[in-house]
Design an enzyme around this catalytic site. Structure first.
Site: not given
Lengths: 397, 397
Positions: B113, B184, B209-210, B356
């Protein structure tokens, strides 16, 4: 003229409580629960990922930042929210010392909030290469500024005593020596008029959960003077400070101006509470607030000094030299504060011997000041604090 | 056996929406608004500053951290919450490179990321002294690990394609070369079983938060392996990572173990939402979740490939090599995703050409998978995406 009875009604103060600790955690704005429910159910719940666009979440660090900017005298567009105050101190320091690459000293004072000193200590330890944190007594800062100093890191109002530094004077002294000035406004923002632009601050940082009433863990803010905004290098180079975060480039390009001081995903739920809290400030004139806070502070000092000869004032009497809190010293300050809290007057204790009272005109008036003073006097007169229950330290105070 | 119909009922999914974007922002847990109201009114509102003690706010970063720790295979007591993922990456990297003082290379890959790469770039730029960030293709990481590498910084699951790195293998390769491994887990925590302890990760970081559904801007977490916990030097030396924060010492003394990875005041309101979100996980077995996610993912791939010949699968078919999302490529992926969202199927777009879809068994089952595939097929069959309204990029997606 600011109507302080109107602002008072905008906070929830529990029955039987006189709250003189808004300098540690501001009380709940009456409108905040409903704003938060809307955020939870209508925004997050219904819009899901679309909330970032539909409800402007991504813009909040800037739009709310500017509302704080008004309170600290910042130029619009140069204040942004996010992270915690300690992180914002790190960002300001790391940017500032790189603007003075030939200098190795960060100058601060022993009255600074320890986390600022810790962050500076962590940064100089990380950098090595001769970087040092030099810490002097508060009254010695001006004399210690020389051409080795890259930046001064000063908290305007002392968290224990309420002693206030002269921002204009120290900033000028820093600039005269070729150094930069970083101001921590933790006990200034929302407490008194601040003029970061007019007084030449290079960087300013602060938190929102004290006088600004954003709730526990509310986000911090950072201001970068416009003259530095395009030069400051962000050491914490997070994606939301990138010039085009949603391009997902592999290389970092700093965003325009204050944008580069954003790091990660902003705390949207905390910002909902902050938004409700800032609504209270819309009708407040900072000069009115300051006059009222000093008037109430003087009244509290006079009342306590008359009735409590064992307490020693720790806060400067001179208006220009103090913030918006009043502190007294007593060897048994911890137990006295616990006894006071047990009677509904909430201030706090700061080691080793400080009783600290935040004077916050938004929800405190003469009646609260007088009742707090009377309760404190009664506790001292009765010796009511001298009880094992009040002497046992809690983990957090 | 985990009951996924029971977990489904614990989320609010708006009527008419099939939500396949929980890998970007998880949906609202049904219990979260009430938990937040309690936090706002009963805790903050009534206890004010006392909330830190009375409601255990100060302990939440550790207690909730351990609940996440269970999901990532961490030893209890070695995971803590706070800040954002970018800040946690910085902490892990700064600690790791100082544990390998004779090495100057941070190794990562182009599938990482971008914010992780930016943070590493910011750190090496701050440090100078020969530090570099070396970035190779994902499949070249193992071969690029040599004795110049201080740490590898790897995101386990690729945010675009869902391609999954082999944590055990790369960690072993790093250790064999004397390097440290930082993982990560942004697209792993809550998405698949992670075994940071068993697979030897030195540091791990992630967001909540995912897949963990803590709401927009929920706090991040960091894990430090017990063998490093007392050696890791915190570069972001904030007061809540101090051994005795409320002593207000002027010098920093790192707290015990993971405590030193705390920085500033924790985001209490965000943590209330996270707490409600973690309650959903209590009855969930991660192996059950993984089996279900793969089953649903296979079903989605089969359905889409059968009906949409223009879409090219971007996600590895091999179970071991993928996370919990399924991605397809198409030159007009952006417009197709907008058309899909307009029909209530919410996935997202990632530049330049990725559609996605997050496969999240807590609230997604066969019915949603089939309906999403059918809608996607209809849009492609009808050419419904070829509309100027769908081609105009939004600022944030």
């Amino acid at each position: 003229m600011t109507d302080f009875s109107a602002t008072h009604a905008k906070f929830h103060i529990p029955d039987g409580v006189i709250y003189l600790d808004g300098n540690s955690l501001g009380p709940l704005p009456v409108a905040a629960p409903e704003r938060m429910q809307k955020m939870m159910t209508a925004e997050w719940g219904q819009s899901l990922i679309g909330g970032w666009n539909e409800h402007g979440w991504m813009a909040m660090p800037r739009s709310l930042g500017d509302r704080i900017g008004r309170l600290i005298g910042a130029e619009p567009g140069h204040t942004v929210l996010g992270d915690t105050l300690s992180i914002k101190v790190f960002q300001a320091l790391a940017a500032a010392i790189r603007m003075r690459p030939d200098r190795r000293v960060i100058l601060s004072d022993t009255g600074n909030f320890p986390s600022d000193l810790y962050i500076a200590e962590g940064l100089v330890d990380l950098l090595g290469d001769g970087y040092t944190l030099k810490t002097v007594a508060p009254e010695e800062v001006e004399g210690a500024i020389d051409d080795t100093v890259a930046a001064i890191l000063i908290t305007e109002v002392d968290y224990r005593t309420g002693r206030r530094h002269d921002m204009a004077r120290l900033t000028r002294a820093a600039h005269d020596a070729g150094a930069l000035a970083i101001w921590d406004l933790a006990h200034s923002a929302g407490a008194l008029p601040v003029r970061v632009a007019a007084e030449g601050a290079d960087f300013a940082v602060g938190c929102t959960y004290k006088y600004l009433n954003s709730g526990p863990g509310g986000p911090a803010f950072i201001y970068v003077a416009p003259r530095h905004a395009e030069q400051a290098k962000p050491a914490l180079a997070g994606w939301l400070g990138h010039d085009r975060p949603f391009d997902f480039d592999l290389r970092y390009t700093p965003g325009a101006g204050i944008e580069r001081m954003r790091v990660g995903t902003p705390p949207v739920l905390q910002m909902a509470a902050l938004e409700a809290a800032l609504d209270v400030w819309d009708g407040v004139d900072m000069d009115d607030l300051r006059a009222r806070a000093l008037e109430l502070g003087d009244r509290f000092i006079a009342g306590v000094e008359a009735a409590c000869p064992d307490l020693v004032l720790a806060t400067p009497r001179d208006h220009a030299s103090r913030g918006s809190q009043v502190s007294f010293r007593h060897p048994d300050a911890y137990a006295i504060m616990q006894a006071l809290i047990a009677r509904g007057v909430v201030g706090d204790f700061r080691a080793p011997d400080i009783l600290r009272f935040g004077i916050t005109p938004l929800y405190i008036g003469e009646a609260e000041i007088d009742a707090a003073g009377d309760t404190l006097a009664a506790i001292l007169r009765e010796g009511a604090w001298d009880d094992p229950a009040f002497r046992t330290r809690k983990a957090v105070t």
